[in-house]
Design a protein around this motif. Structure first.
Motif, short mmCIF file in Angstrom:
data_model
loop_
_atom_site.label_atom_id
_atom_site.label_comp_id
_atom_site.label_asym_id
_atom_site.label_seq_id
_atom_site.Cartn_x
_atom_site.Cartn_y
_atom_site.Cartn_z
N UNK A 123 -84.36 11.65 1.38
CA UNK A 123 -84.37 13.05 0.92
C UNK A 123 -83.16 13.32 0.02
N UNK A 124 -81.99 12.82 0.42
CA UNK A 124 -80.79 13.03 -0.39
C UNK A 124 -80.92 12.40 -1.77
N UNK A 125 -81.43 11.18 -1.82
CA UNK A 125 -81.61 10.51 -3.12
C UNK A 125 -82.51 11.31 -4.04
N UNK A 126 -83.64 11.81 -3.49
CA UNK A 126 -84.60 12.51 -4.33
C UNK A 126 -84.12 13.88 -4.78
N UNK A 127 -83.32 14.55 -3.96
CA UNK A 127 -82.82 15.87 -4.35
C UNK A 127 -81.60 15.79 -5.27
N UNK A 128 -80.74 14.81 -5.06
CA UNK A 128 -79.54 14.69 -5.89
C UNK A 128 -79.85 14.33 -7.33
N UNK A 129 -81.09 13.89 -7.59
CA UNK A 129 -81.48 13.57 -8.96
C UNK A 129 -81.58 14.83 -9.83
N UNK A 130 -81.62 16.01 -9.21
CA UNK A 130 -81.80 17.24 -9.95
C UNK A 130 -83.17 17.40 -10.56
N UNK A 131 -84.24 17.19 -9.78
CA UNK A 131 -85.61 17.23 -10.33
C UNK A 131 -86.06 18.66 -10.62
N UNK A 132 -87.15 18.78 -11.39
CA UNK A 132 -87.81 20.07 -11.59
C UNK A 132 -88.96 20.24 -10.59
N UNK A 133 -89.52 19.09 -10.14
CA UNK A 133 -90.63 19.10 -9.18
C UNK A 133 -90.34 18.07 -8.10
N UNK A 134 -90.53 18.47 -6.85
CA UNK A 134 -90.39 17.56 -5.72
C UNK A 134 -91.73 17.45 -4.99
N UNK A 135 -92.24 16.24 -4.87
CA UNK A 135 -93.44 15.97 -4.06
C UNK A 135 -92.95 15.41 -2.74
N UNK A 136 -93.06 16.20 -1.68
CA UNK A 136 -92.51 15.83 -0.38
C UNK A 136 -93.66 15.56 0.59
N UNK A 137 -93.89 14.28 0.90
CA UNK A 137 -94.97 13.88 1.81
C UNK A 137 -94.39 13.56 3.18
N UNK A 138 -94.80 14.32 4.19
CA UNK A 138 -94.33 14.13 5.56
C UNK A 138 -92.80 14.01 5.60
N UNK A 139 -92.06 15.01 5.10
CA UNK A 139 -90.61 14.84 4.93
C UNK A 139 -89.83 14.74 6.23
N UNK A 140 -90.43 15.16 7.37
CA UNK A 140 -89.69 15.07 8.63
C UNK A 140 -90.43 14.25 9.68
N UNK A 141 -91.35 13.39 9.24
CA UNK A 141 -92.12 12.61 10.22
C UNK A 141 -91.20 11.72 11.06
N UNK A 142 -91.36 11.82 12.37
CA UNK A 142 -90.63 10.94 13.27
C UNK A 142 -89.14 11.17 13.32
N UNK A 143 -88.68 12.36 12.91
CA UNK A 143 -87.25 12.63 13.00
C UNK A 143 -87.01 13.72 14.04
N UNK A 144 -85.78 13.78 14.54
CA UNK A 144 -85.48 14.66 15.65
C UNK A 144 -85.24 16.10 15.19
N UNK A 145 -85.09 16.98 16.18
CA UNK A 145 -85.01 18.41 15.89
C UNK A 145 -83.80 18.76 15.03
N UNK A 146 -82.68 18.06 15.23
CA UNK A 146 -81.50 18.33 14.41
C UNK A 146 -81.70 17.93 12.96
N UNK A 147 -82.31 16.75 12.73
CA UNK A 147 -82.58 16.30 11.36
C UNK A 147 -83.63 17.17 10.70
N UNK A 148 -84.63 17.61 11.48
CA UNK A 148 -85.65 18.52 10.94
C UNK A 148 -85.01 19.79 10.42
#
Length: 496
Positions: free
Chosen positions: A406-431
């Motif tokens: 997530x950090x890599x994709x956001x730090x690029x400074x995109x105009x469009x983000x395609x986020x597929x299952x961005x929190x799959x299998x992660x805990x409540x704090x990371x979510x």
């Protein structure tokens, strides 16, 4: 009466990580025990030890009052323990019946006798109250039925203790409720179950007790009627957690992505929609209904028919050109598409942009200083733990691996983000953390296309919600109109 399972002082150490630190817990016959904790807390390691996939360094176990130290899953099965893994362990070209008997093949080495197996499986399904087509290939079954096959496979092996790891990740609310009904009926017959999930509402609805693990240790065990979502989250993370997404109203701007009649084999059958700057458009649907084809087509990973315009111009068909145009992609499977597990954080942080400044230096060689600065910014900004840029990606927990992506994709400074299952299998704090970053990016003008099988995530993050079924968009709702029951019906192809 002896307990179904007792663990005492289970300890497991890996290089640089104490995964299980003197863990003790017990499971009663006739109950569902939920096991919760952050990614990297030690839950999966503990269950692998119970199922015979890994030996403990220290500690003792008992099953039904008898000492238990499995050397392999065959020992676990012989002791009546079955496990339904988060990623299904099925052979897709085989039929359901062939998967059920795999490893326990009836007949002789020269002849596979499936008649007796068919009788047993049919009787078992009648007892359980659900049906699966025994002669259908696994690859042709929807994920809900595949999970039934996993459960049926464990019970075919006469499991009296059932371990379920994130069992509802790919199910509709209706399918999840069917699973819960099965679990309640299963333990009511004197069996026992361990239920692992990051979805705390489900934990409270199906379990009798909850054991919380944090940093490899048991924080505590509570009875379900005596606890709450907030208390469980606090026990898991060690601080107060905001369980709802805090965001103001969207302020949509120009149309960034416009899709018309998009088709991609084998499942995408023609979809049309748009996403504007400063809004999150959520795609809801049971997996296998065209979402993967949609995401991969837009990311330049799959051929398609139809029209896709990005900022008013045709979107390139090649993944590299799509990234260079300013589109970022969080893939649904971080291990297969998001990371190179043997690469360091420093190397993973620039994947897809390694050929561009500032990372491409003199004579085309990589600039180590620029890579280190970028990676250090990523781990600090996105709270990646441990804070090392040298460790390989495989040494991080699932939640921290996802933060790297997530950090890599956001730090690029995109105009469009395609986020597929961005929190799959992660805990409540990371979510909580990832949701905050997505909302912040939206508020800064990013256009976000969110694809998720988690309905609560879609409802809480999205400004508009599109529902997909059998490769088509079958409904559009606002978050205010969207209730889990209504969305679930649309996801199942029922008009709501």
């Amino acid at each position: 009466m002896a307990k179904a399972l007792v663990l005492k002082d289970i300890t497991k150490r890996f290089p640089l990580v104490l995964a299980n630190d003197h863990i003790s817990l017990d499971l009663n016959w006739g109950e569902v025990l939920a096991l919760v904790g952050e990614n990297g807390a030690g839950k999966s390691t503990l269950m692998k030890i119970v199922y015979g996939l890994q030996p403990p360094d220290k500690g003792e176990m008992w099953v039904d009052g008898k000492p238990y130290r499995p050397k392999s899953p065959l020992d676990a099965i012989a002791h009546g323990i079955g496990m339904v893994h988060q990623h299904f362990m099925l052979v897709e070209p085989f039929t359901v019946l062939e998967n059920l008997v795999l490893g326990l093949e009836p007949g002789s080495p020269l002849y596979l006798d499936l008649d007796e197996a068919r009788k047993r499986a049919t009787a078992l399904m009648e007892e359980l109250g659900f049906q699966v087509p025994l002669d259908e290939r696994i690859e042709n079954l929807p994920v809900g039925l595949q999970q039934r096959v996993e459960i049926l496979k464990a019970l075919y092996r006469q499991a009296k203790i059932l371990i379920l790891d994130e069992p509802t990740a790919v199910l509709t609310p209706q399918e999840a409720e069917e699973l819960f009904r099965f679990l309640r009926a299963y333990v009511s017959k004197g069996n026992a179950a361990i239920f692992i999930s990051h979805k705390l509402k489900e934990v409270l609805s199906v379990s009798d007790r909850v054991t919380v693990i944090r940093d490899g240790r048991v924080v505590g065990t509570v009875k379900t009627p005596e606890t709450s979502l907030e208390e469980l989250a606090r026990m898991m993370v060690g601080r107060e957690v905001v369980l709802r997404v805090e965001k103001g109203p969207a302020k949509p701007g120009e149309v960034v992505l416009e899709v018309e009649g998009l088709e991609a084999p084998p499942r995408l059958r023609g979809v049309s929609f748009f996403v504007r700057a400063g809004e999150i458009v959520g795609i809801a649907g049971v997996e296998g209904n065209g979402q993967t084809e949609l995401v991969e087509a837009l990311a330049g990973l799959r051929k398609y028919r139809g029209t896709v315009r990005y900022l008013g111009h045709p979107l390139p068909h090649l993944a590299l050109k799509v990234r260079e145009a300013g589109v970022s992609h969080i893939p649904e499977d971080r291990l297969a598409r998001g990371l190179v597990l043997d690469f360091s954080v420093r190397e993973n942080a620039i994947l897809g942009d390694q050929h561009r400044p500032p990372f491409r230096g003199f004579l085309g060689f990589l600039d180590g200083k620029a890579m280190e600065h970028h990676a250090r910014t990523l781990v600090e900004t996105f709270d990646v733990r441990p804070r090392s840029t040298d460790l390989s990606a495989r040494r991080f927990s699932g939640g921290n691996q996802q933060k790297i992506v997530v950090g890599r994709e956001l730090l690029r400074g995109p105009r469009l983000l395609i986020a597929a299952q961005p929190t799959r299998g992660v805990d409540v704090g990371a979510i909580e953390f990832i949701h905050q970053r997505l909302v912040e990016a939206r508020d800064q003008g990013l256009a976000v296309l969110l694809v998720s099988a988690d309905l609560s995530e879609v409802i809480s993050l999205s400004d508009r919600i599109l529902v997909m079924y059998e490769g088509r968009i079958v409904g559009e709702l606002t978050p205010e109109e969207a209730k889990e029951e209504r969305l679930g019906l649309l996801m199942a192809g029922v008009p709501a």
